[in-house]
Design a protein around this motif. Structure first.
Motif, mmCIF file in Angstrom:
data_model
loop_
_atom_site.group_PDB
_atom_site.id
_atom_site.type_symbol
_atom_site.label_atom_id
_atom_site.label_comp_id
_atom_site.label_asym_id
_atom_site.label_seq_id
_atom_site.Cartn_x
_atom_site.Cartn_y
_atom_site.Cartn_z
ATOM 1 N N TYR A 24 0.835 -1.209 0.000
ATOM 2 C CA TYR A 24 0.000 0.000 0.000
ATOM 3 C C TYR A 24 0.872 1.263 0.000
ATOM 4 N N TYR A 25 1.821 1.330 0.937
ATOM 5 C CA TYR A 25 2.652 2.526 1.035
ATOM 6 C C TYR A 25 3.567 2.683 -0.179
ATOM 7 N N TYR A 26 4.055 1.575 -0.727
ATOM 8 C CA TYR A 26 4.877 1.660 -1.939
ATOM 9 C C TYR A 26 4.067 2.203 -3.107
ATOM 10 N N GLU A 40 8.282 -0.210 -8.534
ATOM 11 C CA GLU A 40 7.120 -1.007 -8.958
ATOM 12 C C GLU A 40 7.395 -2.502 -8.808
ATOM 13 N N THR A 41 8.580 -2.929 -9.170
ATOM 14 C CA THR A 41 8.923 -4.348 -9.021
ATOM 15 C C THR A 41 8.875 -4.750 -7.543
ATOM 16 N N LEU A 43 18.151 -5.039 -12.441
ATOM 17 C CA LEU A 43 16.695 -5.011 -12.533
ATOM 18 C C LEU A 43 16.216 -6.275 -13.215
ATOM 19 N N ARG A 44 15.147 -6.827 -12.708
ATOM 20 C CA ARG A 44 14.609 -8.063 -13.296
ATOM 21 C C ARG A 44 14.050 -7.799 -14.672
ATOM 22 N N GLN A 45 14.265 -8.720 -15.537
ATOM 23 C CA GLN A 45 13.689 -8.658 -16.881
ATOM 24 C C GLN A 45 12.554 -9.669 -16.949
ATOM 25 N N GLY A 46 11.369 -9.191 -17.247
ATOM 26 C CA GLY A 46 10.244 -10.111 -17.381
ATOM 27 C C GLY A 46 9.562 -10.405 -16.068
ATOM 28 N N LYS A 47 9.588 -11.642 -15.655
ATOM 29 C CA LYS A 47 8.822 -12.152 -14.521
ATOM 30 C C LYS A 47 9.264 -11.553 -13.176
ATOM 31 N N THR A 48 8.282 -11.165 -12.373
ATOM 32 C CA THR A 48 8.579 -10.729 -11.017
ATOM 33 C C THR A 48 8.548 -11.944 -10.085
ATOM 34 N N SER A 49 9.062 -11.765 -8.907
ATOM 35 C CA SER A 49 9.110 -12.800 -7.873
ATOM 36 C C SER A 49 9.708 -14.120 -8.350
#
Length: 183
Positions: free
Chosen positions: A35-37, A57-58, A169-175
């Motif tokens: 929420y805070y992010y 955002e990630t 930074l991640r490319q594509g899929k998060t988590s």
């Protein structure tokens, strides 16, 4: 509740009620951080802020995923989430990531993000230490979340000039670590 699962954890010597309490507090921290992010990310404006939005955002989406991954384990162990959202917010294992008074100060915004991630790293390390070799499922989950929280801390720390993090930074899929718990 998964009765045999809870029994196996109890038989390993873990105080399951204490573990569930930690998991619920971390779930509260993850949802409130999401929420805070959201608010913090919206306020990342200007040349400096725009460059940070993708990483914020990630981290924001991954914190939501952490919440989603924690909830089933809480209920498997016989726990539950508070019925009142304010109560849930107030038991968070980490302090709220409030906007700084000067929302145009990107460094202050980054410090808020960094402090939230540092608290998360401490919380999941505690759960890993408690469950290592005793509660394999909770350990695996906490370790997966810890891996992502360490990356978040590294990203924000690097933006504050604390040296290179070695993470990209991640490319594509998060988590990438937690996604197996979301299937």
């Amino acid at each position: 509740m998964a009765k045999v699962s809870r029994e196996m954890v109890e038989n390993s010597g873990i105080n399951v009620d204490e573990l569930v309490e930690l998991l619920v507090k971390n779930a509260a921290a993850e949802l409130t951080t999401f929420y805070y992010y959201t608010i913090l990310r919206i306020n990342l404006i200007g040349l400096d802020g725009e460059g940070l939005k993708e990483i914020a955002e990630t981290a924001r989406i991954e914190d939501r995923n952490h919440f989603e991954a924690l909830v089933p384990r809480i209920y498997e162990l016989g726990g539950s989430l508070p019925k009142d959202m304010k109560d849930f917010h107030d038991i968070s294992g980490c302090p709220p990531a409030y906007l700084p008074d000067d929302i145009t100060d990107i460094k202050k915004l980054m410090k808020v993000l960094l402090q939230a991630e540092q608290c998360a790293v401490k919380q999941y390390t505690k759960i890993c230490n408690m469950t290592a070799g005793k509660d394999h499922r909770t350990y695996d989950l906490a370790l997966a979340i810890l891996n992502e929280e360490i990356q978040h801390e590294s990203w924000f720390s690097e933006f504050l000039g604390d040296g290179p993090s070695g993470h990209f930074l991640r490319q594509g899929k998060t988590s990438p670590f937690v996604s197996k718990f979301l299937e």
